[in-house]
Design a protein around this motif. Structure first.
Motif, PDB file in Angstrom:
ATOM      1  N   ILE A   1       0.817  -1.132  -0.173  1.00  0.00           N
ATOM      2  CA  ILE A   1       0.024  -0.004  -0.116  1.00  0.00           C
ATOM      3  C   ILE A   1       0.814   1.237  -0.115  1.00  0.00           C
ATOM      4  O   ILE A   1       0.169   2.417  -0.553  1.00  0.00           O
ATOM      5  CB  ILE A   1      -1.067  -0.051   1.079  1.00  0.00           C
ATOM      6  CG1 ILE A   1      -0.240   0.095   2.434  1.00  0.00           C
ATOM      7  CG2 ILE A   1      -1.871  -1.163   1.056  1.00  0.00           C
ATOM      8  CD1 ILE A   1      -1.164   0.258   3.628  1.00  0.00           C
ATOM      9  N   THR A   2       2.030   1.421   0.626  1.00  0.00           N
ATOM     10  CA  THR A   2       2.967   2.434   0.490  1.00  0.00           C
ATOM     11  C   THR A   2       3.377   2.691  -0.889  1.00  0.00           C
ATOM     12  O   THR A   2       3.577   4.001  -1.004  1.00  0.00           O
ATOM     13  CB  THR A   2       4.199   2.384   1.595  1.00  0.00           C
ATOM     14  OG1 THR A   2       4.695   1.123   1.246  1.00  0.00           O
ATOM     15  CG2 THR A   2       3.446   2.208   3.030  1.00  0.00           C
ATOM     16  N   GLY A   3       3.293   1.811  -1.744  1.00  0.00           N
ATOM     17  CA  GLY A   3       4.113   2.116  -3.066  1.00  0.00           C
ATOM     18  C   GLY A   3       2.979   2.850  -3.968  1.00  0.00           C
ATOM     19  O   GLY A   3       3.244   3.121  -4.957  1.00  0.00           O
TER      20      GLY A   3
ATOM     21  N   VAL B   1      -8.004  -0.278   1.382  1.00  0.00           N
ATOM     22  CA  VAL B   1      -7.622  -0.339   2.772  1.00  0.00           C
ATOM     23  C   VAL B   1      -8.556  -1.457   3.370  1.00  0.00           C
ATOM     24  O   VAL B   1      -7.868  -2.081   4.074  1.00  0.00           O
ATOM     25  CB  VAL B   1      -8.507   0.873   3.359  1.00  0.00           C
ATOM     26  CG1 VAL B   1      -8.408   1.005   5.164  1.00  0.00           C
ATOM     27  CG2 VAL B   1      -7.687   2.386   2.820  1.00  0.00           C
ATOM     28  N   SER B   2      -9.703  -1.881   3.150  1.00  0.00           N
ATOM     29  CA  SER B   2     -10.468  -3.082   3.548  1.00  0.00           C
ATOM     30  C   SER B   2      -9.345  -4.478   3.220  1.00  0.00           C
ATOM     31  O   SER B   2      -9.339  -5.185   3.929  1.00  0.00           O
ATOM     32  CB  SER B   2     -11.687  -3.248   2.620  1.00  0.00           C
ATOM     33  OG  SER B   2     -12.352  -2.190   3.129  1.00  0.00           O
TER      34      SER B   2
ATOM     35  N   ALA C   1      -6.318  -4.470   2.841  1.00  0.00           N
ATOM     36  CA  ALA C   1      -4.946  -4.460   3.895  1.00  0.00           C
ATOM     37  C   ALA C   1      -5.427  -4.944   5.075  1.00  0.00           C
ATOM     38  O   ALA C   1      -4.663  -5.392   5.933  1.00  0.00           O
ATOM     39  CB  ALA C   1      -4.409  -3.087   3.740  1.00  0.00           C
ATOM     40  N   LEU C   2      -6.663  -4.445   5.571  1.00  0.00           N
ATOM     41  CA  LEU C   2      -6.970  -4.698   6.996  1.00  0.00           C
ATOM     42  C   LEU C   2      -7.574  -6.256   6.860  1.00  0.00           C
ATOM     43  O   LEU C   2      -7.347  -6.889   7.977  1.00  0.00           O
ATOM     44  CB  LEU C   2      -8.329  -3.807   7.346  1.00  0.00           C
ATOM     45  CG  LEU C   2      -8.137  -2.456   7.697  1.00  0.00           C
ATOM     46  CD1 LEU C   2      -9.332  -1.755   7.809  1.00  0.00           C
ATOM     47  CD2 LEU C   2      -7.305  -2.348   9.256  1.00  0.00           C
ATOM     48  N   ARG C   3      -8.091  -6.961   5.934  1.00  0.00           N
ATOM     49  CA  ARG C   3      -8.204  -8.143   5.927  1.00  0.00           C
ATOM     50  C   ARG C   3      -7.114  -9.191   6.153  1.00  0.00           C
ATOM     51  O   ARG C   3      -6.923  -9.889   7.075  1.00  0.00           O
ATOM     52  CB  ARG C   3      -8.859  -8.857   4.691  1.00  0.00           C
ATOM     53  CG  ARG C   3     -10.397  -8.573   4.541  1.00  0.00           C
ATOM     54  CD  ARG C   3     -11.156  -9.421   3.528  1.00  0.00           C
ATOM     55  NE  ARG C   3     -10.693  -8.949   2.336  1.00  0.00           N
ATOM     56  CZ  ARG C   3     -11.194  -8.057   1.316  1.00  0.00           C
ATOM     57  NH1 ARG C   3     -12.091  -7.346   2.022  1.00  0.00           N
ATOM     58  NH2 ARG C   3     -10.580  -7.573   0.452  1.00  0.00           N
ATOM     59  N   GLU C   4      -5.849  -8.834   5.407  1.00  0.00           N
ATOM     60  CA  GLU C   4      -4.412  -9.213   5.844  1.00  0.00           C
ATOM     61  C   GLU C   4      -4.008  -9.308   6.888  1.00  0.00           C
ATOM     62  O   GLU C   4      -3.368  -9.737   7.825  1.00  0.00           O
ATOM     63  CB  GLU C   4      -3.531  -8.595   4.566  1.00  0.00           C
ATOM     64  CG  GLU C   4      -3.751  -8.911   3.080  1.00  0.00           C
ATOM     65  CD  GLU C   4      -3.642 -10.540   3.030  1.00  0.00           C
ATOM     66  OE1 GLU C   4      -2.761 -11.087   3.579  1.00  0.00           O
ATOM     67  OE2 GLU C   4      -4.387 -11.124   2.196  1.00  0.00           O
ATOM     68  N   ILE C   5      -4.083  -7.650   7.674  1.00  0.00           N
ATOM     69  CA  ILE C   5      -3.740  -7.570   8.977  1.00  0.00           C
ATOM     70  C   ILE C   5      -4.431  -8.337   9.788  1.00  0.00           C
ATOM     71  O   ILE C   5      -3.662  -9.022  10.791  1.00  0.00           O
ATOM     72  CB  ILE C   5      -3.789  -5.932   9.409  1.00  0.00           C
ATOM     73  CG1 ILE C   5      -2.886  -4.871   8.388  1.00  0.00           C
ATOM     74  CG2 ILE C   5      -3.640  -5.895  10.905  1.00  0.00           C
ATOM     75  CD1 ILE C   5      -3.136  -3.565   8.572  1.00  0.00           C
TER      76      ILE C   5
ATOM     77  N   THR D   1      -8.942  -3.802  14.504  1.00  0.00           N
ATOM     78  CA  THR D   1      -9.115  -3.611  12.960  1.00  0.00           C
ATOM     79  C   THR D   1     -10.307  -2.487  12.856  1.00  0.00           C
ATOM     80  O   THR D   1     -10.402  -1.703  12.036  1.00  0.00           O
ATOM     81  CB  THR D   1      -9.486  -4.579  12.355  1.00  0.00           C
ATOM     82  OG1 THR D   1     -10.638  -5.548  13.152  1.00  0.00           O
ATOM     83  CG2 THR D   1      -8.262  -5.807  11.929  1.00  0.00           C
ATOM     84  N   ASP D   2     -11.359  -2.553  13.708  1.00  0.00           N
ATOM     85  CA  ASP D   2     -12.321  -1.663  13.413  1.00  0.00           C
ATOM     86  C   ASP D   2     -11.877   0.006  14.080  1.00  0.00           C
ATOM     87  O   ASP D   2     -12.201   0.576  12.894  1.00  0.00           O
ATOM     88  CB  ASP D   2     -13.426  -2.023  14.580  1.00  0.00           C
ATOM     89  CG  ASP D   2     -14.482  -3.199  14.360  1.00  0.00           C
ATOM     90  OD1 ASP D   2     -14.251  -3.689  13.007  1.00  0.00           O
ATOM     91  OD2 ASP D   2     -15.041  -3.835  15.213  1.00  0.00           O
ATOM     92  N   LYS D   3     -10.974  -0.175  14.811  1.00  0.00           N
ATOM     93  CA  LYS D   3     -10.513   1.367  15.157  1.00  0.00           C
ATOM     94  C   LYS D   3      -9.634   1.717  13.978  1.00  0.00           C
ATOM     95  O   LYS D   3      -9.591   2.940  13.449  1.00  0.00           O
ATOM     96  CB  LYS D   3      -9.713   1.165  16.392  1.00  0.00           C
ATOM     97  CG  LYS D   3     -10.479   1.268  17.504  1.00  0.00           C
ATOM     98  CD  LYS D   3      -9.814   1.200  19.022  1.00  0.00           C
ATOM     99  CE  LYS D   3     -10.856   0.928  20.291  1.00  0.00           C
ATOM    100  NZ  LYS D   3      -9.930   0.625  21.287  1.00  0.00           N
ATOM    101  N   VAL D   4      -8.706   0.867  13.339  1.00  0.00           N
ATOM    102  CA  VAL D   4      -8.011   1.182  12.455  1.00  0.00           C
ATOM    103  C   VAL D   4      -8.897   1.667  11.046  1.00  0.00           C
ATOM    104  O   VAL D   4      -8.654   2.585  10.375  1.00  0.00           O
ATOM    105  CB  VAL D   4      -7.028   0.126  11.857  1.00  0.00           C
ATOM    106  CG1 VAL D   4      -6.286   0.626  10.556  1.00  0.00           C
ATOM    107  CG2 VAL D   4      -6.096  -0.189  13.224  1.00  0.00           C
ATOM    108  N   ARG D   5      -9.910   0.688  10.625  1.00  0.00           N
ATOM    109  CA  ARG D   5     -10.771   1.094   9.906  1.00  0.00           C
ATOM    110  C   ARG D   5     -11.529   2.488   9.822  1.00  0.00           C
ATOM    111  O   ARG D   5     -11.448   3.293   8.799  1.00  0.00           O
ATOM    112  CB  ARG D   5     -11.917   0.039   9.778  1.00  0.00           C
ATOM    113  CG  ARG D   5     -12.751   0.260   8.287  1.00  0.00           C
ATOM    114  CD  ARG D   5     -14.016  -0.735   8.196  1.00  0.00           C
ATOM    115  NE  ARG D   5     -13.355  -2.353   8.480  1.00  0.00           N
ATOM    116  CZ  ARG D   5     -13.081  -2.900   7.495  1.00  0.00           C
ATOM    117  NH1 ARG D   5     -12.964  -2.416   6.062  1.00  0.00           N
ATOM    118  NH2 ARG D   5     -12.682  -4.165   7.543  1.00  0.00           N
TER     119      ARG D   5
END
Length: 504
Positions: free
Chosen positions: A16-18, A27-28, A30-34, A52-56
């Motif tokens: 995602i940083t690239g 974002v969703s 990435a959050l699934r992977e996290i 994950t809820d707070k990050v989302r």
């Protein structure tokens, strides 16, 4: 302990940083992977959901959309939430009570209570100048009381004399009376454990608590037991009332989920972590620094603090005086290697470097481990005093003799001599600077500038005058820069943040 989780998260963030812009779908994903990475690391399900809820909520908001680098903003959000999950601020052992302060150690059998008791006692004695008395209340495990007595002798801390036939409560009362009469500041009560939580254990803990009124009740939990450590913490807290947690075996190869879940699930702070078998292998738990390590950002502040504690100020002053004269011989180089060993060796130092996780395969291929330092010391030790003081004396026959004596090859001796030549030139320049070795030490005691620590933490090592560690750590920096030229690390480019050393 956090290596596998760190690798997984680094891979997710690289994706995602690239990118120049992030959509909600990005974002969703990435959050699934996290979420998957955290669950595989054995983090409790409810903790993962909350995280994950707070990050989302933050990651799909305006602060990311308007960000110049949205990918990096998501990394920062994840970092901030990790810190919050781990407890925001580190907490030390609370000794703000009338002396003697009772500190009760609880936990299951095999979690490392007795060893941790001795480590904490040593820490309080050396760092806070407290007079500590240790008492073993474990009458069930054979030789448990004798084990604490032996550890007490090793760390130079008094232990309560063993009286056969007494119950744990009687021993606890005797320990408190002895501490009052002996003028002790702290009493460490090492209680018995069981292989699992049971009713007799809890009743015994409650009776000891009632008899001594401990100011701190520290639960010692084995980080390698995963989620079971969290369940144990809940049980002890419900019956005894835990005030803090000490996690042991954090240096092991467990998945790290217990450390990430413990604070969020129990609400109790992790105060200390055990990072090895040695009596000094105990560290304060700093949530922000642990989060940095997990996300591959390194932990330069802890490295500098550890160096400040272990470097001998008197020897550093002597070396500073030699550097001002432009002198740097092989004895000085050997002393720098020994300092690196005290700080944690190559593995300990590199483990705290930003971005080093992505170079693990290169480092393994180059053989950059603690054996490398031992080999260099062995080569230097095989030389005569005159050879160490005047490396120019090393001709072909002398090199062959030193190689045979140290169990190495002539090529290894040549590499060491080349490293020394490069470092000697660097040390001459370093000694002329105002911020040389002497700048770190004032009045014989290490002094680390907090502003410099903050600068190092933000910008890595590269932003400090030639890529060096603050003040007197420039020597260690030069060693690492020299080691970076070994095969497998890209043509002498040096390690990240250490600078490239002298060009040919």
């Amino acid at each position: 302990m956090f290596e596998s989780l760190s690798d997984r998260l680094s891979g997710i963030f690289d994706k995602i940083t690239g990118r120049g812009a992030l959509s909600e779908a990005d974002v969703s994903e990435a959050l699934r992977e996290i979420r998957r990475a955290l669950l595989e690391a054995d983090v409790a399900l409810d903790v993962v959901k909350s995280f994950t809820d707070k990050v989302r909520t933050r990651a799909v908001g305006a602060e990311v959309i308007r960000s110049v680098k949205p990918g990096q903003m998501v990394v920062k959000i994840v970092h901030d939430q990790l810190v919050e999950m781990l407890g925001s601020e580190g907490e030390a052992i609370d000794l703000a009570a009338a002396s003697p302060v009772p500190v009760m150690m609880v936990g299951l059998q095999g979690s490392g209570k007795t060893t941790t008791t001795a480590k904490i006692a040593r820490r309080l004695t050396e760092r806070q100048r407290k007079k500590v008395l240790m008492a073993s209340l474990d009458t069930r495990r054979p030789a448990a009381q004798e084990q604490l007595r032996v550890l007490g002798e090793q760390v130079g801390v008094a232990t309560l004399p063993i009286v056969a036939g007494q119950t744990p409560v009687e021993i606890a009362r005797r320990a408190m009376n002895a501490a009052r009469l002996g003028g002790y500041d702290v009493v460490m009560l090492d209680t018995a454990g069981r292989t699992h939580v049971d009713e007799p254990l809890m009743i015994e803990m409650q009776e000891i608590k009632a008899a001594t009124g401990p100011h701190e009740i520290l639960l010692v939990a084995d980080a390698l037991t995963g989620q079971d450590a969290v369940n144990v913490a809940r049980s002890f807290d419900a019956r005894v009332g835990v005030t803090g947690i000490v996690l042991t075996r954090v240096d092991g190869d467990g998945r790290g989920g217990a450390a990430l879940s413990m604070r969020a699930v129990t609400g109790k702070p992790i105060k200390l972590i055990g990072v090895g078998e040695r009596m000094d292998a105990l560290e304060d738990f700093h949530p922000a620094r642990i989060a940095d390590r997990i996300l591959g950002m390194g932990d330069i502040v802890s490295l500098v603090e550890k160096a400040a504690e272990n470097i001998d100020a008197e020897k550093a002053k002597q070396q500073a005086a030699k550097l001002k004269k432009g002198e740097f011989d092989l004895d000085d180089l050997a002393e720098q290697f020994r300092q690196m060993q005290k700080i944690g060796g190559m593995s300990g130092i590199l483990g705290m470097m930003p971005g080093i996780g992505k170079m693990k395969k290169q480092l393994e291929g180059a053989g950059l481990d603690d054996r490398l330092i031992k080999r260099q010391i062995a080569i230097i030790s095989s030389m005569t005093r005159s050879e160490r003081r005047k490396p120019a004396l090393m001709n072909a026959s002398r090199k062959k003799r030193v190689a045979t004596g140290s169990g190495t090859d002539v090529q290894d001796v040549n590499k060491l001599l080349k490293m020394h030549r490069q470092m000697a030139d660097l040390m001459k320049k370093f000694g002329k600077q105002k911020g040389g070795l002497g700048a770190l030490f004032g009045g014989g005691q290490p002094q680390v500038d907090p502003a410099m620590l903050e600068q190092v933490q933000k910008g890595g090592l590269g932003g400090l005058g030639g890529g060096g560690l603050p003040g007197g750590f420039g020597n260690l920096n030069s060693i690492a820069g020299g080691l970076g030229g070994l095969p497998g690390l890209g043509g002498g480019g040096g390690l990240p943040g250490f600078g490239k050393g002298k060009k040919k």
